[in-house]
Design a protein around this motif. Structure first.
Motif, mmCIF file in Angstrom:
data_model
loop_
_atom_site.group_PDB
_atom_site.id
_atom_site.type_symbol
_atom_site.label_atom_id
_atom_site.label_comp_id
_atom_site.label_asym_id
_atom_site.label_seq_id
_atom_site.Cartn_x
_atom_site.Cartn_y
_atom_site.Cartn_z
ATOM 1 N N LYS A 29 -44.975 70.029 16.118
ATOM 2 C CA LYS A 29 -45.782 70.951 16.918
ATOM 3 C C LYS A 29 -47.259 70.593 16.805
ATOM 4 N N GLN A 30 -47.624 69.983 15.659
ATOM 5 C CA GLN A 30 -49.031 69.670 15.401
ATOM 6 C C GLN A 30 -49.469 68.351 16.025
ATOM 7 N N PHE A 31 -48.547 67.403 16.192
ATOM 8 C CA PHE A 31 -48.923 66.132 16.812
ATOM 9 C C PHE A 31 -47.739 65.563 17.569
ATOM 10 N N LYS A 32 -48.075 64.787 18.591
ATOM 11 C CA LYS A 32 -47.041 64.174 19.420
ATOM 12 C C LYS A 32 -46.924 62.690 19.067
ATOM 13 N N THR A 33 -45.708 62.180 19.165
ATOM 14 C CA THR A 33 -45.498 60.752 18.916
ATOM 15 C C THR A 33 -44.334 60.259 19.765
ATOM 16 N N ASP A 34 -44.449 59.004 20.179
ATOM 17 C CA ASP A 34 -43.363 58.372 20.936
ATOM 18 C C ASP A 34 -42.427 57.612 20.005
ATOM 19 N N ILE A 35 -42.745 57.586 18.724
ATOM 20 C CA ILE A 35 -41.924 56.856 17.760
ATOM 21 C C ILE A 35 -40.640 57.632 17.480
ATOM 22 N N PRO A 36 -39.487 56.984 17.645
ATOM 23 C CA PRO A 36 -38.224 57.690 17.375
ATOM 24 C C PRO A 36 -38.057 58.002 15.893
ATOM 25 N N VAL A 37 -37.445 59.154 15.615
ATOM 26 C CA VAL A 37 -37.237 59.599 14.238
ATOM 27 C C VAL A 37 -35.742 59.835 14.022
ATOM 28 N N VAL A 38 -35.201 59.168 13.009
ATOM 29 C CA VAL A 38 -33.798 59.333 12.631
ATOM 30 C C VAL A 38 -33.766 60.103 11.316
ATOM 31 N N ILE A 39 -32.951 61.157 11.269
ATOM 32 C CA ILE A 39 -32.897 61.951 10.042
ATOM 33 C C ILE A 39 -31.462 62.161 9.588
ATOM 34 N N ARG A 40 -31.250 61.948 8.302
ATOM 35 C CA ARG A 40 -29.954 62.227 7.684
ATOM 36 C C ARG A 40 -30.153 63.337 6.670
ATOM 37 N N LEU A 41 -29.477 64.439 6.867
ATOM 38 C CA LEU A 41 -29.535 65.576 5.950
ATOM 39 C C LEU A 41 -28.168 65.792 5.322
ATOM 40 N N THR A 42 -28.108 65.863 4.023
ATOM 41 C CA THR A 42 -26.854 66.183 3.360
ATOM 42 C C THR A 42 -27.158 66.967 2.088
ATOM 43 N N GLY A 43 -26.310 67.895 1.737
ATOM 44 C CA GLY A 43 -26.530 68.687 0.535
ATOM 45 C C GLY A 43 -26.770 70.146 0.856
ATOM 46 N N THR A 44 -27.633 70.779 0.096
ATOM 47 C CA THR A 44 -27.883 72.217 0.215
ATOM 48 C C THR A 44 -28.352 72.597 1.625
ATOM 49 N N ASN A 45 -27.620 73.476 2.270
ATOM 50 C CA ASN A 45 -27.934 73.981 3.613
ATOM 51 C C ASN A 45 -28.026 72.867 4.659
ATOM 52 N N GLU A 46 -27.172 71.851 4.513
ATOM 53 C CA GLU A 46 -27.247 70.730 5.453
ATOM 54 C C GLU A 46 -26.849 71.143 6.867
ATOM 55 N N LYS A 47 -25.815 71.993 6.997
ATOM 56 C CA LYS A 47 -25.370 72.412 8.327
ATOM 57 C C LYS A 47 -26.459 73.214 9.029
ATOM 58 N N GLU A 48 -27.087 74.102 8.272
ATOM 59 C CA GLU A 48 -28.177 74.899 8.846
ATOM 60 C C GLU A 48 -29.332 73.991 9.282
ATOM 61 N N GLY A 49 -29.640 73.011 8.436
ATOM 62 C CA GLY A 49 -30.727 72.087 8.749
ATOM 63 C C GLY A 49 -30.450 71.276 9.997
ATOM 64 N N ARG A 50 -29.226 70.743 10.087
ATOM 65 C CA ARG A 50 -28.880 69.930 11.257
ATOM 66 C C ARG A 50 -28.855 70.794 12.524
ATOM 67 N N ALA A 51 -28.406 72.031 12.364
ATOM 68 C CA ALA A 51 -28.367 72.941 13.523
ATOM 69 C C ALA A 51 -29.770 73.220 14.052
ATOM 70 N N MET A 52 -30.730 73.365 13.151
ATOM 71 C CA MET A 52 -32.111 73.631 13.551
ATOM 72 C C MET A 52 -32.712 72.469 14.344
ATOM 73 N N LEU A 53 -32.223 71.251 14.072
ATOM 74 C CA LEU A 53 -32.804 70.059 14.700
ATOM 75 C C LEU A 53 -32.151 69.704 16.022
ATOM 76 N N GLN A 54 -31.064 70.382 16.369
ATOM 77 C CA GLN A 54 -30.408 70.109 17.641
ATOM 78 C C GLN A 54 -31.357 70.407 18.806
ATOM 79 N N GLY A 55 -31.449 69.470 19.729
ATOM 80 C CA GLY A 55 -32.314 69.647 20.890
ATOM 81 C C GLY A 55 -33.778 69.362 20.621
ATOM 82 N N SER A 56 -34.090 68.877 19.419
ATOM 83 C CA SER A 56 -35.496 68.615 19.063
ATOM 84 C C SER A 56 -35.971 67.229 19.485
ATOM 85 N N GLY A 57 -35.034 66.377 19.910
ATOM 86 C CA GLY A 57 -35.410 65.003 20.266
ATOM 87 C C GLY A 57 -35.279 64.035 19.105
ATOM 88 N N LEU A 58 -34.911 64.535 17.930
ATOM 89 C CA LEU A 58 -34.703 63.676 16.771
ATOM 90 C C LEU A 58 -33.259 63.182 16.753
#
Length: 376
Positions: A330-359
């Motif tokens: 929200k603070q800065f824009k970038t055209d660089i693609p970002v790949v994120i792997r989340l696993t562990g505590t609250n991973e499902k919640e974390g991945r759900a939050m990122l859906q539709g974010s462009g990551l």
């Protein structure tokens, strides 16, 4: 931490190590004044930068008279040597050199001690000598409980000299250099070349020292000499924010929580044919502000084409990391693609939050790495 040649020579002189007379200058006019003070027809003009290969780059010249001095000083000042711009030069008396040698003390991880390295092939890249003619390099492991006693200093000196007078001179220099090395918490103290003059004297006409950053608090005068590069400033800034960061020059920026996982992530990137841009351990905190600062740090590297975030949620909560990422974008824009792997505590919640974010969201390390490499 590195220091310049003229600064190392000042330290050498305080420990009684013979050095050539020289004056540091920041302009052509300063060089001319130094020339008159040195009272020598021939002088050496040397670029002062934190890198080797100055001679090959044209940063070391012999001047015979004021006209040549002006010409060389003007040419060297402002020169780019391996990305370092020359803003000062050292003007020194030309020495009648009979022979050049190499001497250094360095911390050796293999023997877990300091070693004294010597070679009759002075004035050359010691790495090249080690590669092509390793038998020409002599090594002495220094026992820290006894240091460099007379017998060891003489034994080492005999590797370079046959004349007993020269052996005695060199032995004293070796002992003084070791005292300086230990007293300043140095990781390298190098003389290349140590020269035998035609008058029979032995002296250091070049000097190089680096120091253990972790011990600089004990040496405020040496710490004050620090002139960090832009990359070093970035690493220091990262440290102040609680990160462990090292620039590696690749294209895939890495943000990982935990040093071991960060190392494994870099190995995985290499395994899949990519090149990590950095080592970045954001630690165990799940503070969103930390994630924002880490993203800013990664995206400030112009070589980065893809960012790969690898989070294992133990103490760190994956949903907090996801929240931090969303706030960061929200603070800065970038055209660089970002790949994120989340696993562990609250991973499902974390991945759900990122859906539709462009990551690009991945569940496994292999999946994330393969995607990051393909995106480069």
């Amino acid at each position: 931490m590195k220091i310049h040649e003229y600064q190392a020579k000042e330290l050498f002189a305080t420990y009684g190590i013979p050095v050539d007379r020289s004056i540091v200058c920041r302009s052509v006019e300063d060089a001319v004044k130094a020339y008159s003070q040195l009272d020598s027809q021939k002088v050496i003009v040397k670029a002062q930068v934190h890198t080797g290969g100055r001679g090959k780059a044209g940063g070391v010249k012999l001047a015979n008279g004021e006209v040549e001095l002006r010409k060389h000083a003007a040419a060297i000042l402002g020169m780019d040597i391996k990305g370092f711009i020359v803003d000062r030069i050292l003007v020194g008396q030309a020495i009648n050199i009979e022979k050049e040698y190499y001497v250094s003390y360095v911390v050796d991880r293999k023997s877990k001690s300091t070693i004294l390295m010597l070679s009759k092939e002075g004035g050359m890249d010691i790495e090249e000598v080690a590669r092509t003619s390793p038998e020409k390099i002599h090594r002495f492991v220094i026992d820290p409980s006894i240091g460099v006693p007379d017998y060891l200093a003489r034994e080492a000196a005999f590797k370079l000299f046959d004349d007993i007078k020269q052996v005695r001179q060199a032995a004293v220099i070796f002992q003084k250099l070791y005292k300086l090395f230990v007293a300043t918490d140095a990781s390298l103290a190098e003389i290349n070349p140590l020269v035998l003059t035609k008058e029979g004297d032995i002296m250091a006409i070049d000097a190089k020292m680096t120091f253990d950053d972790n011990a600089l608090f004990r040496h405020p005068k040496i710490a004050a000499l620090n002139e960090p590069t832009e990359e070093e400033k970035k690493e220091q800034n990262a440290k102040s924010k609680g990160f462990s960061y090292v620039n590696l020059g690749g294209e895939i920026g890495c943000m990982v929580n935990g040093a071991g996982l960060a190392m494994a992530t870099m190995d995985m990137i290499k395994l899949y044919g990519g090149n990590p841009a950095n080592f970045l351990d954001i630690g165990g905190s799940s503070n969103p502000t930390k994630v924002i600062e880490a993203m800013k740090l990664l995206l400030s590297d112009q070589n980065v084409k893809v960012v790969m975030i690898n989070i294992f949620g133990g103490i760190t909560r994956c949903d907090d990391v996801a929240k931090g990422l969303l706030e960061a974008f929200k603070q800065f824009k970038t055209d660089i693609p970002v790949v994120i792997r989340l696993t562990g505590t609250n991973e499902k919640e974390g991945r759900a939050m990122l859906q539709g974010s462009g990551l690009y969201v991945a569940e496994t390390m292999g999946e994330a790495t393969e995607k990051a490499v393909s995106l480069t």
